[in-house]
Design a protein around this motif. Structure first.
Motif, PDB file in Angstrom:
ATOM      1  N   GLN A 222       0.556  -1.415  -0.149  1.00  0.00           N
ATOM      2  CA  GLN A 222       0.053   0.188   0.025  1.00  0.00           C
ATOM      3  C   GLN A 222       0.767   1.278  -0.029  1.00  0.00           C
ATOM      4  O   GLN A 222       0.617   2.207  -0.708  1.00  0.00           O
ATOM      5  CB  GLN A 222      -0.988  -0.132   1.188  1.00  0.00           C
ATOM      6  CG  GLN A 222      -1.739   1.038   1.410  1.00  0.00           C
ATOM      7  CD  GLN A 222      -2.869   1.076   2.443  1.00  0.00           C
ATOM      8  OE1 GLN A 222      -2.385   1.027   3.513  1.00  0.00           O
ATOM      9  NE2 GLN A 222      -4.230   0.932   2.364  1.00  0.00           N
ATOM     10  N   ALA A 223       1.748   1.248   0.717  1.00  0.00           N
ATOM     11  CA  ALA A 223       2.854   2.426   0.869  1.00  0.00           C
ATOM     12  C   ALA A 223       3.412   2.710  -0.451  1.00  0.00           C
ATOM     13  O   ALA A 223       3.688   3.966  -0.734  1.00  0.00           O
ATOM     14  CB  ALA A 223       3.822   2.411   2.057  1.00  0.00           C
ATOM     15  N   GLN A 224       3.881   1.535  -0.838  1.00  0.00           N
ATOM     16  CA  GLN A 224       4.492   1.516  -2.279  1.00  0.00           C
ATOM     17  C   GLN A 224       3.730   2.196  -3.343  1.00  0.00           C
ATOM     18  O   GLN A 224       4.153   3.128  -4.285  1.00  0.00           O
ATOM     19  CB  GLN A 224       5.010   0.364  -2.654  1.00  0.00           C
ATOM     20  CG  GLN A 224       6.189  -0.253  -1.970  1.00  0.00           C
ATOM     21  CD  GLN A 224       6.568  -1.611  -2.164  1.00  0.00           C
ATOM     22  OE1 GLN A 224       5.848  -2.365  -2.854  1.00  0.00           O
ATOM     23  NE2 GLN A 224       7.865  -2.322  -1.615  1.00  0.00           N
ATOM     24  N   ALA A 225       2.416   1.855  -3.261  1.00  0.00           N
ATOM     25  CA  ALA A 225       1.455   2.259  -4.293  1.00  0.00           C
ATOM     26  C   ALA A 225       1.187   3.785  -4.007  1.00  0.00           C
ATOM     27  O   ALA A 225       1.275   4.601  -4.962  1.00  0.00           O
ATOM     28  CB  ALA A 225       0.153   1.624  -4.078  1.00  0.00           C
ATOM     29  N   ILE A 226       1.228   4.323  -2.731  1.00  0.00           N
ATOM     30  CA  ILE A 226       0.981   5.560  -2.575  1.00  0.00           C
ATOM     31  C   ILE A 226       2.071   6.454  -3.081  1.00  0.00           C
ATOM     32  O   ILE A 226       2.009   7.460  -3.380  1.00  0.00           O
ATOM     33  CB  ILE A 226       0.598   5.798  -1.155  1.00  0.00           C
ATOM     34  CG1 ILE A 226      -0.645   5.141  -0.788  1.00  0.00           C
ATOM     35  CG2 ILE A 226       0.590   7.399  -0.714  1.00  0.00           C
ATOM     36  CD1 ILE A 226      -0.883   5.264   0.885  1.00  0.00           C
ATOM     37  N   SER A 227       3.350   5.689  -2.746  1.00  0.00           N
ATOM     38  CA  SER A 227       4.706   6.497  -3.135  1.00  0.00           C
ATOM     39  C   SER A 227       4.678   6.651  -4.585  1.00  0.00           C
ATOM     40  O   SER A 227       5.155   7.892  -5.134  1.00  0.00           O
ATOM     41  CB  SER A 227       5.655   5.870  -2.711  1.00  0.00           C
ATOM     42  OG  SER A 227       7.077   6.312  -3.181  1.00  0.00           O
ATOM     43  N   ALA A 231       4.544  10.084  -6.726  1.00  0.00           N
ATOM     44  CA  ALA A 231       5.530  10.578  -7.786  1.00  0.00           C
ATOM     45  C   ALA A 231       5.181  11.091  -9.247  1.00  0.00           C
ATOM     46  O   ALA A 231       5.573  11.779  -9.679  1.00  0.00           O
ATOM     47  CB  ALA A 231       6.656   9.447  -7.797  1.00  0.00           C
ATOM     48  N   SER A 232       4.233  10.304  -9.593  1.00  0.00           N
ATOM     49  CA  SER A 232       3.545  10.493 -10.786  1.00  0.00           C
ATOM     50  C   SER A 232       2.839  11.904 -10.972  1.00  0.00           C
ATOM     51  O   SER A 232       2.759  12.703 -11.899  1.00  0.00           O
ATOM     52  CB  SER A 232       2.550   9.404 -11.142  1.00  0.00           C
ATOM     53  OG  SER A 232       1.284   9.416 -10.525  1.00  0.00           O
ATOM     54  N   GLN A 233       2.319  12.224  -9.661  1.00  0.00           N
ATOM     55  CA  GLN A 233       1.691  13.533  -9.562  1.00  0.00           C
ATOM     56  C   GLN A 233       2.587  14.540  -9.865  1.00  0.00           C
ATOM     57  O   GLN A 233       2.328  15.689 -10.239  1.00  0.00           O
ATOM     58  CB  GLN A 233       0.709  13.656  -8.407  1.00  0.00           C
ATOM     59  CG  GLN A 233      -0.327  12.748  -8.581  1.00  0.00           C
ATOM     60  CD  GLN A 233      -1.320  12.822  -7.117  1.00  0.00           C
ATOM     61  OE1 GLN A 233      -0.779  13.490  -6.227  1.00  0.00           O
ATOM     62  NE2 GLN A 233      -2.498  12.330  -7.310  1.00  0.00           N
ATOM     63  N   ARG A 234       3.719  14.561  -9.185  1.00  0.00           N
ATOM     64  CA  ARG A 234       4.849  15.522  -9.410  1.00  0.00           C
ATOM     65  C   ARG A 234       5.581  15.662 -10.525  1.00  0.00           C
ATOM     66  O   ARG A 234       6.201  16.693 -10.971  1.00  0.00           O
ATOM     67  CB  ARG A 234       5.939  15.255  -8.117  1.00  0.00           C
ATOM     68  CG  ARG A 234       5.549  15.525  -6.790  1.00  0.00           C
ATOM     69  CD  ARG A 234       6.517  15.348  -5.880  1.00  0.00           C
ATOM     70  NE  ARG A 234       7.399  14.096  -5.767  1.00  0.00           N
ATOM     71  CZ  ARG A 234       7.010  13.058  -4.973  1.00  0.00           C
ATOM     72  NH1 ARG A 234       6.207  13.327  -4.110  1.00  0.00           N
ATOM     73  NH2 ARG A 234       7.585  12.037  -5.094  1.00  0.00           N
TER      74      ARG A 234
END
Length: 235
Positions: A222-227, A231-234
């Protein structure tokens, strides 16, 4: 079950709130059908049984639904008063105190703890974690007062507060594995640390608590997916 009662629990292995209902049912010696919900694709039964919040847990007793975990615990205690041990003491003041601390755990421990995982900055996460540890220290005092030198918040026996806090122990152990953070540190909160060991050893807890390794694996993914999403939003 006596009287032909039918109990169904709509829950999820991920949910400590569902776990606390499983704990109460098991401690009371009640048999029930456990219906595992896919929280990303909720069943029609869940949506119709809890149309207001649309979340687990829901206890269905002879076709009638009861929602919200602490309310469900008290319902179980009252509806099956003649079966198994009571979760709340007979004394009205002690009963009120147990309900107070049960609500305190959800309001002052669970909420900031969840927010500490979801904080957008390290500073924000740290501030929420600080609030969580303040609640833990307060609960150390509550255990000292409530237990009167015995093993549990309920004294000699597991009570409402033990079930509410005990349902979080998979999270507590998973947090320690993932970050090294000791929620109930023997050096800072020795009573809670000893209480946790006692609770972990209960047959009822062993029977229903979610597997810590499975929780760590899920939380890591879950944490990896959020990360990755952040990152994609930045970009």
């Amino acid at each position: 079950m006596a009287g032909g009662d039918e109990l169904k629990l709509l829950g999820s292995w991920l949910s400590p709130f569902a776990t606390r209902v499983k704990l109460a049912l098991t401690l009371k010696g009640l048999s029930y059908e456990n219906l595992e919900e896919d929280l990303s694709n909720k069943s029609e039964l869940l949506l119709s049984s809890n149309p207001v919040h649309k979340k687990v847990p829901v206890l269905i007793h002879n076709g009638a639904s009861v929602c919200e975990s602490i309310i469900i615990l008290q319902y179980i205690d009252e509806a099956f008063a003649d079966i198994g041990p009571s979760l709340v003491p007979p004394d009205p003041h002690q009963r009120a105190a147990a309900r107070f601390w049960a609500a305190y755990i959800d309001d002052k421990l669970v909420i900031p703890w969840v927010r500490s995982f979801r904080g957008k900055t390290e500073e924000e996460k740290s501030e929420w974690m600080e609030q969580t540890f303040i609640a833990v220290e307060t609960l150390e005092g509550a255990l000292r007062e409530s237990s009167k030198g015995k093993g549990f918040f309920g004294g000699d026996n597991v009570g409402l507060v033990d079930v509410v806090l005990g349902s979080l122990l998979t999270w507590v152990h998973a947090t320690e594995v993932m970050s090294g953070t000791k929620m109930f540190d023997p050096a800072k909160t020795p009573l809670l640390a000893a209480w946790m060991q006692r609770f972990d050893e209960l047959d009822g807890a062993k029977a229903v608590m979610s597997d810590v390794n499975r929780m760590v694996e899920f939380k890591t993914r879950q944490a990896q997916a959020i990360s990755v999403a952040a990152a994609s939003q930045r970009q």
